[in-house]
Design a protein around this motif. Sequence first.
Motif, short mmCIF file in Angstrom:
data_model
loop_
_atom_site.label_atom_id
_atom_site.label_comp_id
_atom_site.label_asym_id
_atom_site.label_seq_id
_atom_site.Cartn_x
_atom_site.Cartn_y
_atom_site.Cartn_z
N SER A 141 7.06 -8.97 -10.00
CA SER A 141 8.37 -8.43 -9.64
C SER A 141 8.41 -8.16 -8.14
O SER A 141 7.37 -8.10 -7.47
N PRO A 142 9.61 -7.97 -7.57
CA PRO A 142 9.69 -7.62 -6.15
C PRO A 142 8.89 -6.38 -5.80
O PRO A 142 8.23 -6.34 -4.75
N ASP A 143 8.93 -5.37 -6.66
CA ASP A 143 8.16 -4.15 -6.39
C ASP A 143 6.67 -4.43 -6.37
O ASP A 143 5.94 -3.87 -5.53
N GLN A 144 6.20 -5.28 -7.26
CA GLN A 144 4.77 -5.59 -7.31
C GLN A 144 4.34 -6.36 -6.06
O GLN A 144 3.27 -6.09 -5.49
N VAL A 145 5.15 -7.32 -5.65
CA VAL A 145 4.82 -8.09 -4.46
C VAL A 145 4.82 -7.19 -3.23
O VAL A 145 3.89 -7.23 -2.40
N ALA A 146 5.85 -6.35 -3.11
CA ALA A 146 5.91 -5.42 -1.97
C ALA A 146 4.70 -4.49 -1.97
O ALA A 146 4.12 -4.20 -0.91
N GLY A 147 4.30 -4.02 -3.15
CA GLY A 147 3.15 -3.13 -3.23
C GLY A 147 1.86 -3.80 -2.80
O GLY A 147 1.03 -3.19 -2.11
N GLU A 148 1.68 -5.07 -3.18
CA GLU A 148 0.46 -5.79 -2.80
C GLU A 148 0.44 -6.06 -1.30
O GLU A 148 -0.60 -5.94 -0.64
N ILE A 149 1.59 -6.42 -0.72
CA ILE A 149 1.65 -6.64 0.73
C ILE A 149 1.34 -5.35 1.46
O ILE A 149 0.56 -5.34 2.43
N ALA A 150 1.93 -4.24 1.01
CA ALA A 150 1.67 -2.95 1.65
C ALA A 150 0.20 -2.57 1.56
O ALA A 150 -0.38 -2.03 2.50
N ARG A 152 -2.38 -4.65 1.38
CA ARG A 152 -3.15 -5.50 2.30
C ARG A 152 -2.98 -5.06 3.75
O ARG A 152 -3.95 -5.03 4.51
N VAL A 153 -1.75 -4.74 4.11
CA VAL A 153 -1.50 -4.28 5.48
C VAL A 153 -2.20 -2.95 5.72
O VAL A 153 -2.81 -2.73 6.78
N GLY A 154 -2.15 -2.06 4.73
CA GLY A 154 -2.84 -0.78 4.86
C GLY A 154 -4.34 -0.94 5.05
O GLY A 154 -4.96 -0.21 5.84
N SER A 165 -4.16 -3.06 16.94
CA SER A 165 -3.80 -4.38 17.45
C SER A 165 -2.97 -5.21 16.47
O SER A 165 -2.57 -6.32 16.81
N LEU A 166 -2.73 -4.71 15.27
CA LEU A 166 -1.85 -5.41 14.35
C LEU A 166 -0.41 -5.15 14.78
O LEU A 166 0.06 -4.02 14.74
N LYS A 167 0.29 -6.20 15.20
CA LYS A 167 1.59 -6.03 15.86
C LYS A 167 2.79 -6.42 15.02
O LYS A 167 3.92 -6.07 15.37
N LEU A 199 12.25 -2.38 0.39
CA LEU A 199 11.06 -2.09 -0.43
C LEU A 199 9.83 -1.81 0.43
O LEU A 199 8.90 -1.15 -0.01
N LEU A 200 9.84 -2.35 1.66
CA LEU A 200 8.67 -2.21 2.53
C LEU A 200 8.88 -1.26 3.70
O LEU A 200 7.92 -0.93 4.41
N SER A 201 10.10 -0.81 3.91
CA SER A 201 10.41 -0.06 5.12
C SER A 201 9.60 1.22 5.25
O SER A 201 9.22 1.61 6.36
N GLU A 202 9.33 1.89 4.15
CA GLU A 202 8.57 3.14 4.22
C GLU A 202 7.07 2.89 4.18
O GLU A 202 6.29 3.69 4.69
N ALA A 203 6.66 1.76 3.58
CA ALA A 203 5.22 1.49 3.42
C ALA A 203 4.61 0.84 4.65
O ALA A 203 3.40 0.96 4.88
N ILE A 204 5.40 0.12 5.45
CA ILE A 204 4.87 -0.61 6.60
C ILE A 204 5.65 -0.20 7.85
O ILE A 204 6.85 -0.47 7.95
#
Length: 420
Positions: A141-150, A152-154, A165-167, A199-204
Amino acid sequence: MARGGMCYRLACIVRLDGEALADQTIAKYLNELSILTMLRIQGQASRIEIARYLSVTPATVTRLVNSLIERGLVRDIELSPNPGRPANREPGRPATSVALNTDGAFFFGVEVGVDVLRFALLDLAATVVDSSEMPFHDRMSPDQVAGEIARRVGKLRRDPIYRDSLKGVGIAFPGIVRSDGFVVNLPIVGWRNVDFPALLSEAIDLPLFIENDANAGAFGCVYTDPSLPNTCSLFLKLDAGCGGAVVVDGRLLRGANGTAGEFGHLRLSEDGPLCGCGNRGCLESRIGLSAIAQQFLETSDLSGIELTQLPEHIVEAARGGDGRAIETIDSFVHWLVLGLVSLVNLYNPSVVFLGGPLAKLAEAAIDRISEGIGRGIVTGIPAPTLMLSTLGSYEGAIGAASIAHHHTFDISRVGIIAGR
């Protein structure tokens, strides 16, 4: 989407020396972008060469380079002494060149597929330093994909190497995506009207760039290999869908709302197989993975992984003399050439890139495709160079990271309206 970016429209070249400037801060920013772009494309350069490139004074270059060194984006490289000159005749400090500090910035790219997420990390030189993928069997789902991206970025942000240095983060989706990152329709994964940036604005808390996967793949091909011509390049992603993109002078041709490049829905006839868009006779309905599977296996009821592996199997079977495999490749070449002839007539590209899993079929018949384009295009239009994508299966993720890099550190995007 270009959250966090600065964009300006300029009517002339901006210089720091010479005529008075209304805003020297903008001029400094633009000249720094020019230096970073020059070093990425041409390699290391002396301060004198940079001054000539920018048409500014050596003193100005010194100030600009020192600022970039302080921020960890460039570094001095001491040159080896000239073997023909005695050491005691070297005046002043050792000769140096300026080069990118490749570890000075990193960009994370993600491609969302039917049953896989692919990830790529680029450095300041737009070189891939890491890549990985995460296969899955059930659609996320979109929520699951957003969660996995967040997640990995975290993880990257907690690593001391990448913490500061992650820009930027780029994400590529297989469908229609607006300029602001809003996902309009991803029929392959079953998403419609998803405000993915929200979905990502608060996590990233990094600049976020969301693109169609074909746009990303096209841009990545050109951006990561500066030796290629970029006056006008056309890219066709041969996958379950057949998206495409055009890059003109280093910029994506986006259309009014950012949805240009739906080349798979170029209609080649009024009848034919029903396409996912609801029309008949689309290019995608003839050469998409499902169409190829239907012709070769008489079924398209395969998993995403099975579909992705099918082209290589067809090529091997054709080499072994399998009649159905040969017919499948012949049909693929016929419809692909028809589509590409129309696209070349429309855009007059110097290079046509073919990417995606079905590029395996194209590779097996690359000369036939190239000859067919040459015979079919309007007389007088130069035939483009036909190339396979050099980025492989990670082209979407690499391209998404390239777009994030471009918006942050490349001078060619100046003049683009923010958010486009």
